[in-house]
Design a protein around this motif. Structure first.
Motif, PDB file in Angstrom:
ATOM      1  N   SER A  25      38.704 -43.530  27.782  1.00  0.00           N
ATOM      2  CA  SER A  25      39.152 -42.878  26.555  1.00  0.00           C
ATOM      3  C   SER A  25      40.129 -41.760  26.819  1.00  0.00           C
ATOM      4  CB  SER A  25      37.936 -42.326  25.789  1.00  0.00           C
ATOM      5  OG  SER A  25      37.174 -43.364  25.251  1.00  0.00           O
ATOM      6  N   PHE A  26      40.552 -41.596  28.059  1.00  0.00           N
ATOM      7  CA  PHE A  26      41.448 -40.477  28.328  1.00  0.00           C
ATOM      8  C   PHE A  26      42.749 -40.584  27.554  1.00  0.00           C
ATOM      9  CE2 PHE A  26      39.215 -40.715  32.640  1.00  0.00           C
ATOM     10  CZ  PHE A  26      38.147 -39.979  32.165  1.00  0.00           C
ATOM     11  N   GLY A  27      43.199 -41.812  27.323  1.00  0.00           N
ATOM     12  CA  GLY A  27      44.436 -41.991  26.581  1.00  0.00           C
ATOM     13  C   GLY A  27      44.247 -42.119  25.098  1.00  0.00           C
ATOM     14  N   LYS A  28      42.980 -42.159  24.650  1.00  0.00           N
ATOM     15  CA  LYS A  28      42.715 -42.320  23.232  1.00  0.00           C
ATOM     16  C   LYS A  28      42.849 -40.993  22.505  1.00  0.00           C
ATOM     17  CE  LYS A  28      39.686 -46.346  23.417  1.00  0.00           C
ATOM     18  NZ  LYS A  28      38.356 -46.894  23.043  1.00  0.00           N
ATOM     19  N   ARG A  29      43.113 -41.066  21.198  1.00  0.00           N
ATOM     20  CA  ARG A  29      43.294 -39.866  20.400  1.00  0.00           C
ATOM     21  C   ARG A  29      41.953 -39.439  19.794  1.00  0.00           C
ATOM     22  NH1 ARG A  29      46.982 -36.731  18.110  1.00  0.00           N
ATOM     23  NH2 ARG A  29      46.651 -35.919  16.006  1.00  0.00           N
ATOM     24  N   ASN A  30      41.683 -38.151  19.852  1.00  0.00           N
ATOM     25  CA  ASN A  30      40.511 -37.538  19.220  1.00  0.00           C
ATOM     26  C   ASN A  30      39.193 -38.201  19.639  1.00  0.00           C
ATOM     27  OD1 ASN A  30      42.388 -35.970  17.860  1.00  0.00           O
ATOM     28  ND2 ASN A  30      42.385 -37.276  16.056  1.00  0.00           N
ATOM     29  N   PRO A  31      38.869 -38.149  20.941  1.00  0.00           N
ATOM     30  CA  PRO A  31      37.626 -38.788  21.381  1.00  0.00           C
ATOM     31  C   PRO A  31      36.435 -37.837  21.459  1.00  0.00           C
ATOM     32  CG  PRO A  31      38.942 -38.228  23.296  1.00  0.00           C
ATOM     33  CD  PRO A  31      39.691 -37.699  22.091  1.00  0.00           C
ATOM     34  N   ASP A  32      36.612 -36.536  21.161  1.00  0.00           N
ATOM     35  CA  ASP A  32      35.608 -35.530  21.494  1.00  0.00           C
ATOM     36  C   ASP A  32      34.787 -35.070  20.295  1.00  0.00           C
ATOM     37  OD1 ASP A  32      36.481 -35.333  24.244  1.00  0.00           O
ATOM     38  OD2 ASP A  32      38.236 -34.254  23.476  1.00  0.00           O
ATOM     39  N   LEU A  33      33.686 -34.386  20.640  1.00  0.00           N
ATOM     40  CA  LEU A  33      32.917 -33.578  19.698  1.00  0.00           C
ATOM     41  C   LEU A  33      33.120 -32.116  20.075  1.00  0.00           C
ATOM     42  CD1 LEU A  33      29.373 -35.255  19.436  1.00  0.00           C
ATOM     43  CD2 LEU A  33      31.003 -34.974  17.581  1.00  0.00           C
ATOM     44  N   VAL A  34      33.289 -31.276  19.065  1.00  0.00           N
ATOM     45  CA  VAL A  34      33.388 -29.835  19.317  1.00  0.00           C
ATOM     46  C   VAL A  34      32.372 -29.136  18.433  1.00  0.00           C
ATOM     47  CG1 VAL A  34      34.861 -27.802  19.374  1.00  0.00           C
ATOM     48  CG2 VAL A  34      35.841 -30.046  19.861  1.00  0.00           C
ATOM     49  N   PHE A  35      31.566 -28.262  19.054  1.00  0.00           N
ATOM     50  CA  PHE A  35      30.552 -27.491  18.329  1.00  0.00           C
ATOM     51  C   PHE A  35      31.058 -26.069  18.128  1.00  0.00           C
ATOM     52  CE2 PHE A  35      28.207 -30.749  20.689  1.00  0.00           C
ATOM     53  CZ  PHE A  35      27.480 -31.333  19.666  1.00  0.00           C
ATOM     54  N   TYR A  36      31.112 -25.633  16.868  1.00  0.00           N
ATOM     55  CA  TYR A  36      31.539 -24.279  16.520  1.00  0.00           C
ATOM     56  C   TYR A  36      30.350 -23.531  15.917  1.00  0.00           C
ATOM     57  CZ  TYR A  36      36.282 -26.263  16.729  1.00  0.00           C
ATOM     58  OH  TYR A  36      37.442 -26.891  17.111  1.00  0.00           O
ATOM     59  N   LEU A  37      29.889 -22.496  16.581  1.00  0.00           N
ATOM     60  CA  LEU A  37      28.862 -21.612  16.021  1.00  0.00           C
ATOM     61  C   LEU A  37      29.559 -20.417  15.390  1.00  0.00           C
ATOM     62  CD1 LEU A  37      25.977 -21.644  18.664  1.00  0.00           C
ATOM     63  CD2 LEU A  37      25.820 -22.291  16.251  1.00  0.00           C
ATOM     64  N   ILE A  38      29.251 -20.157  14.113  1.00  0.00           N
ATOM     65  CA  ILE A  38      29.951 -19.134  13.330  1.00  0.00           C
ATOM     66  C   ILE A  38      28.932 -18.120  12.842  1.00  0.00           C
ATOM     67  CG2 ILE A  38      31.444 -18.727  11.333  1.00  0.00           C
ATOM     68  CD1 ILE A  38      32.122 -21.791  11.521  1.00  0.00           C
ATOM     69  N   ASP A  39      29.189 -16.860  13.097  1.00  0.00           N
ATOM     70  CA  ASP A  39      28.285 -15.790  12.685  1.00  0.00           C
ATOM     71  C   ASP A  39      29.047 -14.803  11.801  1.00  0.00           C
ATOM     72  OD1 ASP A  39      25.524 -14.390  13.324  1.00  0.00           O
ATOM     73  OD2 ASP A  39      27.054 -12.828  13.436  1.00  0.00           O
ATOM     74  N   CYS A  40      28.431 -14.422  10.668  1.00  0.00           N
ATOM     75  CA  CYS A  40      29.056 -13.466   9.749  1.00  0.00           C
ATOM     76  C   CYS A  40      28.945 -12.050  10.303  1.00  0.00           C
ATOM     77  CB  CYS A  40      28.388 -13.537   8.376  1.00  0.00           C
ATOM     78  SG  CYS A  40      28.310 -15.198   7.685  1.00  0.00           S
ATOM     79  N   ASP A  41      30.056 -11.383  10.444  1.00  0.00           N
ATOM     80  CA  ASP A  41      30.055 -10.018  10.978  1.00  0.00           C
ATOM     81  C   ASP A  41      29.493  -9.035   9.956  1.00  0.00           C
ATOM     82  OD1 ASP A  41      31.247 -11.028  13.263  1.00  0.00           O
ATOM     83  OD2 ASP A  41      33.294 -10.616  12.542  1.00  0.00           O
ATOM     84  N   TYR A  42      28.665  -8.114  10.424  1.00  0.00           N
ATOM     85  CA  TYR A  42      28.127  -7.015   9.607  1.00  0.00           C
ATOM     86  C   TYR A  42      27.325  -7.511   8.399  1.00  0.00           C
ATOM     87  CZ  TYR A  42      31.915  -4.823  12.226  1.00  0.00           C
ATOM     88  OH  TYR A  42      32.760  -4.419  13.224  1.00  0.00           O
ATOM     89  N   PHE A  43      26.711  -8.679   8.526  1.00  0.00           N
ATOM     90  CA  PHE A  43      25.977  -9.203   7.378  1.00  0.00           C
ATOM     91  C   PHE A  43      24.757  -8.349   7.053  1.00  0.00           C
ATOM     92  CE2 PHE A  43      22.781 -12.067   5.508  1.00  0.00           C
ATOM     93  CZ  PHE A  43      23.477 -12.466   4.379  1.00  0.00           C
ATOM     94  N   LYS A  44      24.081  -7.845   8.063  1.00  0.00           N
ATOM     95  CA  LYS A  44      22.908  -7.001   7.816  1.00  0.00           C
ATOM     96  C   LYS A  44      23.283  -5.768   7.015  1.00  0.00           C
ATOM     97  CE  LYS A  44      19.139  -4.591  10.162  1.00  0.00           C
ATOM     98  NZ  LYS A  44      19.322  -3.359   9.397  1.00  0.00           N
ATOM     99  N   GLU A  45      24.438  -5.186   7.342  1.00  0.00           N
ATOM    100  CA  GLU A  45      24.877  -3.995   6.611  1.00  0.00           C
ATOM    101  C   GLU A  45      25.178  -4.317   5.144  1.00  0.00           C
ATOM    102  OE1 GLU A  45      25.781  -4.864   9.569  1.00  0.00           O
ATOM    103  OE2 GLU A  45      25.001  -3.201  10.764  1.00  0.00           O
ATOM    104  N   VAL A  46      25.720  -5.517   4.891  1.00  0.00           N
ATOM    105  CA  VAL A  46      25.980  -5.921   3.507  1.00  0.00           C
ATOM    106  C   VAL A  46      24.665  -6.030   2.747  1.00  0.00           C
ATOM    107  CG1 VAL A  46      26.855  -7.778   2.048  1.00  0.00           C
ATOM    108  CG2 VAL A  46      28.128  -7.104   4.086  1.00  0.00           C
ATOM    109  N   ASN A  47      23.656  -6.638   3.369  1.00  0.00           N
ATOM    110  CA  ASN A  47      22.337  -6.737   2.734  1.00  0.00           C
ATOM    111  C   ASN A  47      21.759  -5.366   2.444  1.00  0.00           C
ATOM    112  OD1 ASN A  47      21.730  -9.431   2.236  1.00  0.00           O
ATOM    113  ND2 ASN A  47      20.960  -9.804   4.292  1.00  0.00           N
ATOM    114  N   ASP A  48      21.878  -4.456   3.421  1.00  0.00           N
ATOM    115  CA  ASP A  48      21.304  -3.121   3.246  1.00  0.00           C
ATOM    116  C   ASP A  48      22.026  -2.328   2.167  1.00  0.00           C
ATOM    117  OD1 ASP A  48      19.562  -3.745   5.248  1.00  0.00           O
ATOM    118  OD2 ASP A  48      20.674  -2.700   6.838  1.00  0.00           O
ATOM    119  N   HIS A  49      23.344  -2.494   2.073  1.00  0.00           N
ATOM    120  CA  HIS A  49      24.144  -1.681   1.158  1.00  0.00           C
ATOM    121  C   HIS A  49      24.167  -2.249  -0.264  1.00  0.00           C
ATOM    122  CE1 HIS A  49      27.154   1.377   0.243  1.00  0.00           C
ATOM    123  NE2 HIS A  49      27.858   0.449  -0.380  1.00  0.00           N
TER     124      HIS A  49
END
Length: 496
Positions: A294-318
């Motif tokens: 598959s080296f020559g094939k297009r888009n053969p991969d899986l990519v995992f993106y972990l996303i964390d909201c910045d300062y979310f605790k402060e938003v909850n507190d405020h």
């Protein structure tokens, strides 16, 4: 029927013939009233159940018509016999009224509140109508009935009573005094009657063949009528079963979707990842392990993106947890707008999300990370009350398979751990950025060690990972989660 009766007596000035062609209308007019009872407007029903109820009513109508043709019609057309015709009609008409009164009684006993008053009046009108109608029928057979006779008085009263029931229900509805209840198990009696009607057909056919002393022409007519009715009711039953199967399949699909969906954000949940990830992993491994490679094939991969909201605790507190939940919904909506249709957004837990990017290319993985950073942080996100909050997020990502020449050497769970390490580095480096991990080689080397060896060694070092950093958009001045943190810090300094 009344029009025909009036035509004979007023215009032709003759007695109504007996047997009378309009008797079938007199017999069948009670069936729609039974259908009104079957509808049960005091019960909540969804649209598919209402359609099933319509089919049940059609089955019952067909059965009552079959009974009339089976019991009465032979003595009117097949083997004319006035005495047997009148007796058969009276017996069947009495049975129909008895069934109607019984159903009305059952509905009245099971109803509550003002519905009980409505059904009680309907039962009373039905009892009076049954008595007066049957009495008039017997008088017709004896030649004592004529329009305007004493037999018409209770009939007219019952008609007025039925009209009063409709007006009573309309008055209660206008006052919003009618409260519907859940159908529950009480909606199954119509289906039960329909099944009894179907099962009665072969019994009646057997009776006509082996136990009845009717002429052979009548027996043959009844058997042919039964076979035709069985075919018709069988077709109706098949239509009903087909509809039930579709409804069950639709309900199962909805239940499965609900079990895979996060109730707050509408994104998928961890259960969905568990149910689908193995198929995605097998597809990728098969692609890289195939003879053509598959080296020559297009888009053969899986990519995992972990996303964390910045300062979310402060938003909850405020702002409070309600505002925090609304912010999560908005962030999920922004992330969804940034990813492709083939990608999957999963609520990973708390304020963390996971994007599984399918059919992608590891060399272009940072592009999606940048789109997510821009979607979340480029513009303030709306909250209730017209408030808008500037937010940002941190992203950590890693690719699968890790070694393209050994696609099974590192499990996808280890790649997820690597993405989590990258997310930790992004938060530690100042947030509002994405850090991705790519291998420095295409296959494992002896000195790299095992991916699960030694807790003291970092996973990135074990897998010889190299990091790619993508910075997020610059925060706008004004109301922002970061500004809340800074304001809190300044206030704490002043207190000291």
């Amino acid at each position: 029927m009344q029009i025909l009766w009036t035509y004979f007596e007023v215009f032709l000035r003759t007695d109504v013939p007996n047997p009378f062609v309009g008797d079938v209308a007199l017999f069948l007019h009670l069936v729609p009233v039974m259908g009104a009872l079957a509808v049960r407007p005091d019960l909540e029903r969804d649209e598919p159940l209402a359609q099933m109820g319509a089919l049940d009513f059609t089955l019952l109508l067909t059965w009552w018509l079959y009974l009339y043709l089976f019991v009465v019609i032979p003595w009117q057309y097949v083997w004319p016999n006035k005495e047997l015709y009148g007796r058969s009609f009276d017996v069947l008409y009495f049975l129909e009224h008895a069934v109607f009164v019984g159903c009305a009684t059952a509905v009245w006993l099971r109803s509550t509140g003002r519905w009980k008053i409505i059904y009680g009046n309907l039962l009373g009108a039905g009892l009076l109508y049954a008595f007066s109608s049957i009495t008039a029928g017997v008088a017709i057979d004896l030649g004592r009935y004529y329009t305007g006779s004493i037999y018409d008085a209770p009939l007219v009263i019952s008609f007025l009573w039925f009209a009063g029931v409709g007006l009573l229900g309309r008055r209660f509805a206008s006052r919003r005094g009618l409260v519907k209840t859940s159908a529950g198990k009480r909606s199954g009696w119509v289906s039960g009657l329909a099944m009894v009607a179907i099962l009665s057909l072969p019994v009646l056919a057997a009776w006509a063949l082996y136990m009845s002393h009717a002429p052979s022409r009548v027996q043959n007519f009844r058997v042919l009528l039964t076979l035709t009715t069985m075919m018709l009711m069988g077709a109706l039953l098949w239509i009903k079963q087909h509809g039930l199967d579709k409804q069950i399949a639709r309900t199962n699909h909805e239940l499965r979707e609900d079990s895979y969906t996060d109730l707050l954000t509408g994104s998928k949940n961890r259960r969905f990842l568990t149910a689908t990830i193995d198929a995605d992993v097998r597809r990728v491994i098969h692609g890289y392990s195939a003879a053509e490679n598959s080296f020559g094939k297009r888009n053969p991969d899986l990519v995992f993106y972990l996303i964390d909201c910045d300062y979310f605790k402060e938003v909850n507190d405020h702002y409070g947890h309600e505002a925090g939940d609304q912010l999560l919904v908005e962030i999920a909506r922004q992330i969804s707008s940034a990813i492709r249709h083939s990608d999957v957004l999963i609520r990973w837990g708390g304020d963390e999300f996971l994007v599984v990017s399918r059919y992608t290319n590891r060399e272009e993985a940072n592009i999606l990370a940048d789109r997510v950073l821009q979607a979340v942080g480029s513009e303030p996100l709306p909250l209730k009350g017209g408030r808008r909050l500037q937010c940002s997020c941190s992203v950590g990502w890693a690719v699968f398979p890790w070694f393209v020449r050994e696609p099974e050497a590192v499990a996808y769970s280890e790649v997820l751990r690597l993405a989590d390490c990258a997310l930790y580095d992004a938060k530690k480096a100042g947030k509002n950025q994405a850090i991705g991990m790519l291998p420095t080689c295409e296959q494992s080397l002896p000195f790299l060690g095992s991916a699960t060896a030694g807790k003291e060694a970092r996973l990135t070092e074990q897998l010889a990972a190299r990091a790619f950093t993508t910075l997020g958009p610059q925060a706008h001045e004004g109301d922002s989660a970061e500004a809340i943190v800074k304001a809190k810090g300044a206030a704490a300094t002043q207190q000291v």
